[in-house]
Design a protein around this motif. Structure first.
Motif, mmCIF file in Angstrom:
data_model
loop_
_atom_site.group_PDB
_atom_site.id
_atom_site.type_symbol
_atom_site.label_atom_id
_atom_site.label_comp_id
_atom_site.label_asym_id
_atom_site.label_seq_id
_atom_site.Cartn_x
_atom_site.Cartn_y
_atom_site.Cartn_z
ATOM 1 N N UNK A 9 -3.849 -10.295 -43.560
ATOM 2 C CA UNK A 9 -3.110 -10.186 -42.486
ATOM 3 C C UNK A 9 -3.791 -10.083 -41.214
ATOM 4 N N UNK A 10 -2.885 -10.267 -40.111
ATOM 5 C CA UNK A 10 -3.541 -10.499 -38.700
ATOM 6 C C UNK A 10 -2.635 -9.853 -37.734
ATOM 7 N N UNK A 11 -2.592 -8.596 -37.143
ATOM 8 C CA UNK A 11 -1.739 -8.337 -36.200
ATOM 9 C C UNK A 11 -1.327 -9.354 -34.975
ATOM 10 N N UNK A 12 -0.086 -9.652 -34.654
ATOM 11 C CA UNK A 12 0.218 -10.441 -33.471
ATOM 12 C C UNK A 12 0.565 -9.762 -32.064
ATOM 13 N N UNK A 13 1.080 -8.620 -32.400
ATOM 14 C CA UNK A 13 1.160 -7.697 -31.212
ATOM 15 C C UNK A 13 1.197 -6.253 -31.877
ATOM 16 N N UNK A 14 0.874 -5.564 -31.095
ATOM 17 C CA UNK A 14 0.707 -3.844 -31.194
ATOM 18 C C UNK A 14 1.135 -3.213 -30.380
ATOM 19 N N UNK A 15 1.653 -1.829 -30.569
ATOM 20 C CA UNK A 15 2.077 -1.170 -29.523
ATOM 21 C C UNK A 15 2.372 0.288 -30.200
ATOM 22 N N UNK A 20 13.640 6.231 -27.157
ATOM 23 C CA UNK A 20 14.384 6.066 -25.862
ATOM 24 C C UNK A 20 14.091 4.733 -25.047
ATOM 25 N N UNK A 21 13.608 3.514 -25.792
ATOM 26 C CA UNK A 21 13.315 2.471 -25.403
ATOM 27 C C UNK A 21 12.062 2.465 -24.559
ATOM 28 N N UNK A 22 10.981 3.466 -24.922
ATOM 29 C CA UNK A 22 9.897 3.317 -24.033
ATOM 30 C C UNK A 22 8.789 2.875 -25.180
ATOM 31 N N UNK A 23 8.125 1.907 -24.742
ATOM 32 C CA UNK A 23 7.100 1.090 -25.482
ATOM 33 C C UNK A 23 5.794 0.898 -24.708
ATOM 34 N N UNK A 24 4.590 1.335 -25.266
ATOM 35 C CA UNK A 24 3.464 1.129 -24.449
ATOM 36 C C UNK A 24 2.518 -0.068 -25.171
ATOM 37 N N UNK A 25 2.553 -1.239 -24.830
ATOM 38 C CA UNK A 25 1.620 -2.291 -25.281
ATOM 39 C C UNK A 25 0.310 -1.766 -25.590
#
Length: 65
Positions: A9-15, A20-25
């Motif tokens: 595996x290899x992570x393509x994106x991470x956050x 409540x729609x709040x995501x920190x990349x």
């Protein structure tokens, strides 16, 4: 399944999802492999690329579909 079954595996994106729609990349960091050493209907034993031996067991196998 008995015997090693390797998954790479290899992570393509991470956050971090805070709700409540709040995501920190976060910076993408991680790649490796995981070997399934044993697998049945309610448990799995895995060894990964950092040397961890992990044992997973379903809380209630009757609920898993």
């Amino acid at each position: 399944v008995q015997g090693p079954q390797r998954i790479f595996f290899k992570f393509a994106k991470f956050g971090l999802n805070l709700g409540d729609g709040i995501r920190i990349p976060l910076p993408v960091a991680g790649a490796g492999w995981s070997d399934s050493l044993y697998l049945d209907e309610d448990s799995r034993i895995v060894r990964n690329s950092v040397g961890d031996l992990l044992i997973y067991k379903k809380d209630n196998p009757a609920l898993a579909a």
